[in-house]
Design an enzyme around this catalytic site. Structure first.
Site, PDB file in Angstrom:
ATOM      1  N   TYR A 132      10.391 -14.821  -1.256  1.00 55.92           N
ATOM      2  CA  TYR A 132      11.694 -14.733  -0.580  1.00 55.92           C
ATOM      3  C   TYR A 132      11.991 -15.948   0.285  1.00 55.92           C
ATOM      4  O   TYR A 132      12.924 -15.888   1.092  1.00 55.92           O
ATOM      5  CB  TYR A 132      11.720 -13.555   0.407  1.00 55.92           C
ATOM      6  CG  TYR A 132      11.265 -12.223  -0.082  1.00 55.92           C
ATOM      7  CD1 TYR A 132      11.870 -11.608  -1.172  1.00 55.92           C
ATOM      8  CD2 TYR A 132      10.265 -11.520   0.585  1.00 55.92           C
ATOM      9  CE1 TYR A 132      11.462 -10.359  -1.581  1.00 55.92           C
ATOM     10  CE2 TYR A 132       9.860 -10.265   0.188  1.00 55.92           C
ATOM     11  CZ  TYR A 132      10.466  -9.692  -0.901  1.00 55.92           C
ATOM     12  OH  TYR A 132      10.083  -8.446  -1.293  1.00 55.92           O
ATOM     13  N   TYR A 148       4.696  -5.618   4.083  1.00 54.48           N
ATOM     14  CA  TYR A 148       4.777  -6.244   2.761  1.00 54.48           C
ATOM     15  C   TYR A 148       3.810  -7.428   2.650  1.00 54.48           C
ATOM     16  O   TYR A 148       4.100  -8.424   1.991  1.00 54.48           O
ATOM     17  CB  TYR A 148       6.226  -6.670   2.428  1.00 54.48           C
ATOM     18  CG  TYR A 148       7.225  -5.561   2.706  1.00 54.48           C
ATOM     19  CD1 TYR A 148       7.333  -4.479   1.840  1.00 54.48           C
ATOM     20  CD2 TYR A 148       8.024  -5.563   3.849  1.00 54.48           C
ATOM     21  CE1 TYR A 148       8.226  -3.448   2.104  1.00 54.48           C
ATOM     22  CE2 TYR A 148       8.906  -4.540   4.126  1.00 54.48           C
ATOM     23  CZ  TYR A 148       8.999  -3.478   3.259  1.00 54.48           C
ATOM     24  OH  TYR A 148       9.872  -2.461   3.520  1.00 54.48           O
ATOM     25  N   CYS A 200      -3.507 -21.270  -8.047  1.00 57.61           N
ATOM     26  CA  CYS A 200      -3.209 -22.335  -9.009  1.00 57.61           C
ATOM     27  C   CYS A 200      -1.714 -22.520  -9.233  1.00 57.61           C
ATOM     28  O   CYS A 200      -1.279 -22.897 -10.309  1.00 57.61           O
ATOM     29  CB  CYS A 200      -3.892 -22.021 -10.325  1.00 57.61           C
ATOM     30  SG  CYS A 200      -3.196 -20.543 -11.064  1.00 57.61           S
ATOM     31  N   GLU A 201      -0.916 -22.170  -8.252  1.00 49.54           N
ATOM     32  CA  GLU A 201       0.516 -22.441  -8.290  1.00 49.54           C
ATOM     33  C   GLU A 201       0.861 -22.932  -6.902  1.00 49.54           C
ATOM     34  O   GLU A 201       0.076 -22.758  -5.979  1.00 49.54           O
ATOM     35  CB  GLU A 201       1.287 -21.151  -8.573  1.00 49.54           C
ATOM     36  CG  GLU A 201       1.305 -20.812 -10.028  1.00 49.54           C
ATOM     37  CD  GLU A 201       1.695 -19.375 -10.287  1.00 49.54           C
ATOM     38  OE1 GLU A 201       2.632 -18.905  -9.622  1.00 49.54           O
ATOM     39  OE2 GLU A 201       1.045 -18.750 -11.133  1.00 49.54           O
ATOM     40  N   GLU A 229      14.975   4.743   8.023  1.00 49.40           N
ATOM     41  CA  GLU A 229      13.686   4.519   7.336  1.00 49.40           C
ATOM     42  C   GLU A 229      13.144   3.128   7.649  1.00 49.40           C
ATOM     43  O   GLU A 229      13.090   2.263   6.765  1.00 49.40           O
ATOM     44  CB  GLU A 229      13.901   4.642   5.813  1.00 49.40           C
ATOM     45  CG  GLU A 229      14.505   5.957   5.374  1.00 49.40           C
ATOM     46  CD  GLU A 229      15.154   5.864   3.989  1.00 49.40           C
ATOM     47  OE1 GLU A 229      15.136   4.793   3.367  1.00 49.40           O
ATOM     48  OE2 GLU A 229      15.686   6.886   3.549  1.00 49.40           O
ATOM     49  N   PRO A 230      12.760   2.873   8.874  1.00 48.20           N
ATOM     50  CA  PRO A 230      12.296   1.526   9.215  1.00 48.20           C
ATOM     51  C   PRO A 230      10.902   1.230   8.664  1.00 48.20           C
ATOM     52  O   PRO A 230       9.989   2.047   8.793  1.00 48.20           O
ATOM     53  CB  PRO A 230      12.264   1.546  10.746  1.00 48.20           C
ATOM     54  CG  PRO A 230      12.089   2.988  11.102  1.00 48.20           C
ATOM     55  CD  PRO A 230      12.737   3.799  10.020  1.00 48.20           C
ATOM     56  N   GLY A 231      10.764   0.083   8.033  1.00 49.43           N
ATOM     57  CA  GLY A 231       9.445  -0.384   7.588  1.00 49.43           C
ATOM     58  C   GLY A 231       9.029  -1.560   8.464  1.00 49.43           C
ATOM     59  O   GLY A 231       8.191  -1.429   9.359  1.00 49.43           O
TER      60      GLY A 231
HETATM   61  N1  PLP Z   1      14.312   2.415   2.749  1.00 55.37           N
HETATM   62  C1  PLP Z   1      14.490   1.951   1.499  1.00 55.37           C
HETATM   63  C2  PLP Z   1      15.155   2.828   0.508  1.00 55.37           C
HETATM   64  C3  PLP Z   1      14.050   0.673   1.137  1.00 55.37           C
HETATM   65  O1  PLP Z   1      14.232   0.215  -0.096  1.00 55.37           O
HETATM   66  C4  PLP Z   1      13.408  -0.130   2.124  1.00 55.37           C
HETATM   67  C5  PLP Z   1      12.916  -1.473   1.805  1.00 55.37           C
HETATM   68  O2  PLP Z   1      12.824  -1.930   0.720  1.00 55.37           O
HETATM   69  C6  PLP Z   1      13.228   0.401   3.408  1.00 55.37           C
HETATM   70  C7  PLP Z   1      13.691   1.675   3.691  1.00 55.37           C
HETATM   71  C8  PLP Z   1      12.541  -0.356   4.497  1.00 55.37           C
HETATM   72  O3  PLP Z   1      13.171  -1.551   4.786  1.00 55.37           O
HETATM   73  P1  PLP Z   1      12.655  -2.399   6.022  1.00 55.37           P
HETATM   74  O4  PLP Z   1      11.215  -2.658   5.820  1.00 55.37           O
HETATM   75  O5  PLP Z   1      13.467  -3.648   5.972  1.00 55.37           O
HETATM   76  O6  PLP Z   1      12.935  -1.598   7.244  1.00 55.37           O
END
Ligand code: PLP
Length: 404
Positions: free
Chosen positions: A306, A360, A332-333, A263-265
């Site tokens: 982070y 993100y 304002c921070e 599940e790459p984001g």
């Molecule tokens: N899958 C799950 C369950 C997650 O919680 C996340 C990120 O929070 C991802 C996939 C995607 O992670 P990344 O963006 O680091 O690939």
């Protein structure tokens, strides 16, 4: 394929659409997906884009068009995925801490679901028994990931069913004849080391015999991308080979083929995105010069939340003398994007590009300080198109109810 957008192009887009502005490069997303496909060409692997990183529907449509599946972290994300045309079988919903009604809703959509608590698993078993295949999200007690906030697999993490409760899982599965089609473990984000994924694979290896109907093993997301030069990245090619071996060993042991899911984001969209800001003010202080920009933690919170490092460049004065600046937001921070950065001379009115802003970035943005969320632009086949309007005053009032 244009993997990085030039300073000149980014400036011209900023001049057209104004700032602050998110710009995404579709080519880069495609290139990253193709990298994954070629690294895993010999293993039976599927990729689900973790759309929590960026859900603009044009990005989702692009992901769909290149043949990638999609992972959701809320039922609304699943609705968005279906809205743009993903087939239910290509939509995965990996839940965390949700009310059972959301699982029921997801089930009504016919999508893949990973359940992450014993209580929801029990409710699921009681209501659906064997009728709908599901995955179980596990917590393996493995510490991994770039920082604690994005580490999800350790022994104090809220995510997944703790691995030590496997007997309880098996009891529920047996009692309600639940059809467990997959196991899921996501240990965290920004995992450099392939061995972390292989530790997860070992956990799966031991669990497989307990779940005779298993078809997939989902290792989550978390591939590390480059934020700066010489950054240590996840070696996707090595991971692809290791997964191939792992699946081969499983097949040999169980005389059955399994599939790996990821599940790459960030891997798909982080480097595709740029946040372009204008320098509002320069302030000389004792030790530094502050370059104050027209964006802040309301638009990109990762550096503050982070301590994430985002490369910054002055794209409108690329020949200027290199000087040192601290780049700060207008909230304002204290919202510092980068301390003591070496940038080409910064003048008020210059455009700064903040890199790796695709994942993100906009997705975590807010209207804090009653500021507008930025516009978004997608560059596809060399053409820049507006894919989200900048907020306007009416957006700040939307949903508010006047009672006084
Ligand atoms: N899958 C799950 C369950 C997650 O919680 C996340 C990120 O929070 C991802 C996939 C995607 O992670 P990344 O963006 O680091 O690939």
């Amino acid at each position: 394929m244009q993997q990085e957008l030039s300073a000149e192009l980014l400036c011209s887009i900023a001049n057209t659409y104004g700032t602050p502005l998110y710009v995404y490069n579709a080519d880069k997303i495609t290139a990253q997906f193709r990298n994954l496909q070629s690294a895993f060409v010999n293993s039976n692997t599927r990729f689900f884009y973790a759309c929590k990183s960026l859900t603009n529907i044009n990005i989702l449509k692009h992901i769909l068009s290149i043949g990638c599946s999609i992972d959701c972290s809320s039922v609304n994300e699943a609705h968005l995925a279906l809205h743009v045309g993903f087939k239910p079988e290509n939509v995965l919903y990996t839940s965390n801490g949700i009310d059972f009604t959301e699982i029921e809703e997801a089930l009504g959509l016919g999508i893949n679901i990973n359940i992450d608590s014993l209580s929801n698993l029990e409710k699921f078993g009681k209501k659906y028994g064997h009728s709908y295949p599901v995955g179980i999200r596990l917590r393996p007690n493995i510490m991994a990931g770039g920082n604690l906030k994005i580490s999800t697999g350790h022994s104090n993490s809220k995510f997944g069913i703790p691995i030590e409760q496997v007997d309880e899982i098996l009891q529920l599965v047996q009692e309600h004849q639940i059809f467990i089609r997959g196991l899921h473990i996501h240990t965290g984000s920004e995992i450099k080391d392939v061995s972390v994924f292989m530790k997860v694979a070992e956990v799966f290896f031991d669990l497989v015999p307990h779940f005779p109907e298993l078809e997939f093993l989902d290792l989550g997301g978390g591939f590390k991308v480059a934020y700066k030069e010489r950054d240590h990245l996840t070696d996707i090619a090595v991971l692809g080979k290791e997964i191939e071996k792992f699946l081969g060993n499983l097949e040999m042991k169980h005389q059955k083929k399994f599939q790996c899911w990821f599940e790459p984001g960030k891997y798909l969209v982080s480097e595709s995105g740029y946040l372009i800001a204008k320098v509002n003010v320069l302030k000389t202080s004792q030790d530094t010069v502050f370059a104050g920009v027209n964006t802040g933690l309301n638009h990109l919170i990762r550096p503050m939340m982070y301590d994430a490092f985002h490369r910054i460049a002055n794209i409108s004065n690329p020949e200027g003398e290199i000087k040192t600046y601290t780049v700060t937001g207008n909230i304002c921070e204290t919202d510092t994007f980068g301390t003591d950065r070496h940038l080409h001379e910064v003048r008020e009115g210059d455009f700064l590009a903040i890199y790796n802003a695709g994942a993100y970035g906009f997705e975590m943005s807010s209207n804090y300080n009653a500021r507008y969320k930025p516009a978004e632009v997608l560059v596809l086949d060399g053409k820049a198109s507006l894919i989200r309007k900048r907020d306007e005053f009416s957006d700040l009032l939307r949903n508010q109810i006047t009672v006084l």
